[in-house]
Design a protein around this motif. Structure first.
Motif, short mmCIF file in Angstrom:
data_model
loop_
_atom_site.label_atom_id
_atom_site.label_comp_id
_atom_site.label_asym_id
_atom_site.label_seq_id
_atom_site.Cartn_x
_atom_site.Cartn_y
_atom_site.Cartn_z
N GLY A 131 0.79 -1.22 0.00
CA GLY A 131 0.00 0.00 0.00
C GLY A 131 0.82 1.27 0.00
O GLY A 131 0.27 2.38 -0.10
N LYS A 132 2.12 1.16 0.10
CA LYS A 132 3.00 2.33 0.08
C LYS A 132 4.42 1.87 -0.26
O LYS A 132 4.75 0.69 -0.14
N GLY A 365 -4.44 4.23 -8.29
CA GLY A 365 -4.64 5.18 -7.20
C GLY A 365 -3.35 5.73 -6.62
O GLY A 365 -3.36 6.28 -5.51
N LEU A 366 -2.27 5.61 -7.34
CA LEU A 366 -0.97 6.09 -6.86
C LEU A 366 -1.04 7.58 -6.53
O LEU A 366 -1.61 8.37 -7.28
N ARG A 367 -0.48 7.96 -5.40
CA ARG A 367 -0.46 9.38 -5.01
C ARG A 367 0.79 9.66 -4.20
O ARG A 367 1.41 8.76 -3.63
N LEU A 368 1.15 10.94 -4.14
CA LEU A 368 2.33 11.37 -3.42
C LEU A 368 2.05 11.43 -1.93
O LEU A 368 0.94 11.76 -1.50
N VAL A 369 3.05 11.12 -1.13
CA VAL A 369 3.02 11.37 0.30
C VAL A 369 3.64 12.74 0.50
O VAL A 369 4.78 12.98 0.11
N GLU A 370 2.88 13.66 1.07
CA GLU A 370 3.34 15.04 1.16
C GLU A 370 4.58 15.19 2.03
O GLU A 370 4.58 14.87 3.21
N PRO A 388 8.43 9.26 -1.65
CA PRO A 388 7.43 8.42 -0.96
C PRO A 388 6.08 8.50 -1.67
O PRO A 388 5.60 9.59 -1.99
N VAL A 389 5.47 7.32 -1.91
CA VAL A 389 4.16 7.25 -2.55
C VAL A 389 3.29 6.24 -1.81
O VAL A 389 3.79 5.42 -1.05
N GLU A 390 1.99 6.32 -2.07
CA GLU A 390 1.06 5.35 -1.50
C GLU A 390 -0.08 5.14 -2.47
O GLU A 390 -0.22 5.87 -3.45
N TRP A 391 -0.89 4.13 -2.22
CA TRP A 391 -2.02 3.84 -3.10
C TRP A 391 -3.09 3.13 -2.28
O TRP A 391 -2.84 2.57 -1.23
#
Length: 392
Positions: A131-132, A365-370, A388-391
């Motif tokens: 998941g990340k 659903g990949l997105r950046l971890v701020e 760093p990314v998560e989904w």
């Protein structure tokens, strides 16, 4: 006003500075680089196309920042790359490129695409349930590293060794380092060269179906093969993964993830244009060169700033804006131009398209971890230190 390769802005956000150069100082003498800088698209491409006046000979061996002790440690290898295909002029260049091109037939590239897709799928089978991930370390590098190893003929058990040594190679020659660290990197680099030397020698005695064997059976000398292998490993272990990381960051920031299949090729070109992993190439002036009222003296080092060229508003309207279907995005000069156009360009593009396609399919659903985005310090490369990314 000057370049400062130790600063964050040099890699992360140099575009205001480069715009000023294009408009006010298109031929700029940088005290920091010890080189003249060409920043306009027409001048950069023109220099690439004119190897008689802008010579590649010795252009990659930019190691003036090395201490005398480090140079002594390196010995004859301080001139590493002296016979690499991108570091010589014709007729040597013609002979070297002819040999290398034998490995990049359409059939061979298609086979590499199949392998690369499988490597990406296998990696995601393992990582997706988490998941990340830290993209650079956990997703961006492994498939390219493994594909390059298979292509070259590096045994799987040696992949981690080669990847670590390639990073040291990059730091030693293309990134400013303190004296003590230079010596550590020099020792690592010599160990790396010795490894490649043994690999080439082994293939002469025990031929296999790989690039090393193909090159040992060519017209190239032993040293030329060693330098060629060493540098192709740099591209597969570093440059291509760096471009992938830059591209994923850009696409996520722009809100165009996942990229539709019919727009993927254009997205890859625009990512390379706007966030190129290569910032430029060096050349030497073989004679006094007059350009825009400035004389570049014979023997001077010249930086062809492909990063600036890719943001030249006379060629790319609104250059700081990401346009996924920009009609001339592929006119960027990331792969060079003319006789030194990168022989592995087709493979590099294939890897980027394939990786983005598989990642988009598997992780829509990949997105950046701020958190703050940090780039590696470099003279001529753009690479993320981490992402760093998560989904879902």
């Amino acid at each position: 006003m000057d370049f400062d390769v130790s600063s964050d802005w040099h890699v992360a956000a140099p575009y205001g500075f480069l715009r000023t150069l294009r408009h006010e100082h298109p031929v700029f003498h940088s005290e920091h680089l010890g080189a003249y800088v060409l920043s306009r698209y027409s001048d950069v491409r023109g220099a690439y196309a004119d190897p008689r006046r802008f010579s590649s000979k010795g252009s990659l061996t930019i190691s003036r920042s090395l201490t005398e002790e480090t140079r002594a440690r390196l010995g004859e290898h301080g001139s590493f790359l002296s016979s690499f295909v991108a570091n010589v002029d014709p007729p040597d260049h013609t002979r070297l490129r002819r040999s290398v091109s034998r490995a990049f037939t359409p059939r061979a590239v298609a086979n590499l695409e199949r392998q690369f897709r499988e490597l990406n799928e296998r990696l995601l089978d393992r990582v997706e349930p988490q998941g990340k991930a830290e993209f650079v370390a956990e997703l961006g590098h492994e498939p390219s590293v493994k594909l390059t190893a298979r292509f070259i003929g590096v045994p799987e058990e040696d992949e981690a060794f080669v990847q670590a040594r390639v990073k040291d190679w990059f730091q030693l020659f293309l990134s400013p380092q303190p004296p003590e660290r230079q010596l550590e990197l020099a020792d690592s680099f010599l160990t790396y060269l010795a490894y490649v030397d043994r690999l080439v020698a082994a293939r002469r005695d025990d031929p296999r179906d790989d690039f090393v064997t193909l090159m040992t059976g060519s017209e190239l000398s032993h040293r030329e093969v060693v330098e060629l292998i060493s540098t192709i490993l740099l591209g597969g272990n570093d440059t291509v993964p760096n471009q992938l990381g830059n591209s994923v960051l850009r696409l996520l920031r722009e809100g165009v993830w996942p990229v539709p299949g019919d727009r993927l090729a254009g997205a890859v070109e625009e990512c390379m244009r706007i966030d190129g992993a290569s910032l430029g190439s060096f050349r030497y002036a073989t004679e006094d060169i007059e350009l825009h009222g400035v004389t570049i003296p014979r023997g001077s080092l010249v930086l062809l700033s492909t990063d600036s060229a890719a943001h030249d508003e006379t060629v790319f309207p609104e250059p700081e804006r990401f346009v996924i279907d920009r009609p001339n995005a592929d006119a960027h000069l990331v792969f060079g131009y003319g006789i030194h156009f990168c022989v592995g360009a087709a493979l590099g593009r294939l890897q980027l398209r394939t990786a983005l396609e598989v990642l988009g399919d598997r992780l829509p659903g990949l997105r950046l971890v701020e958190q703050p985005v940090v780039y590696r310090t470099s003279l001529v490369g753009r690479a993320l230190a981490a992402l760093p990314v998560e989904w879902a």
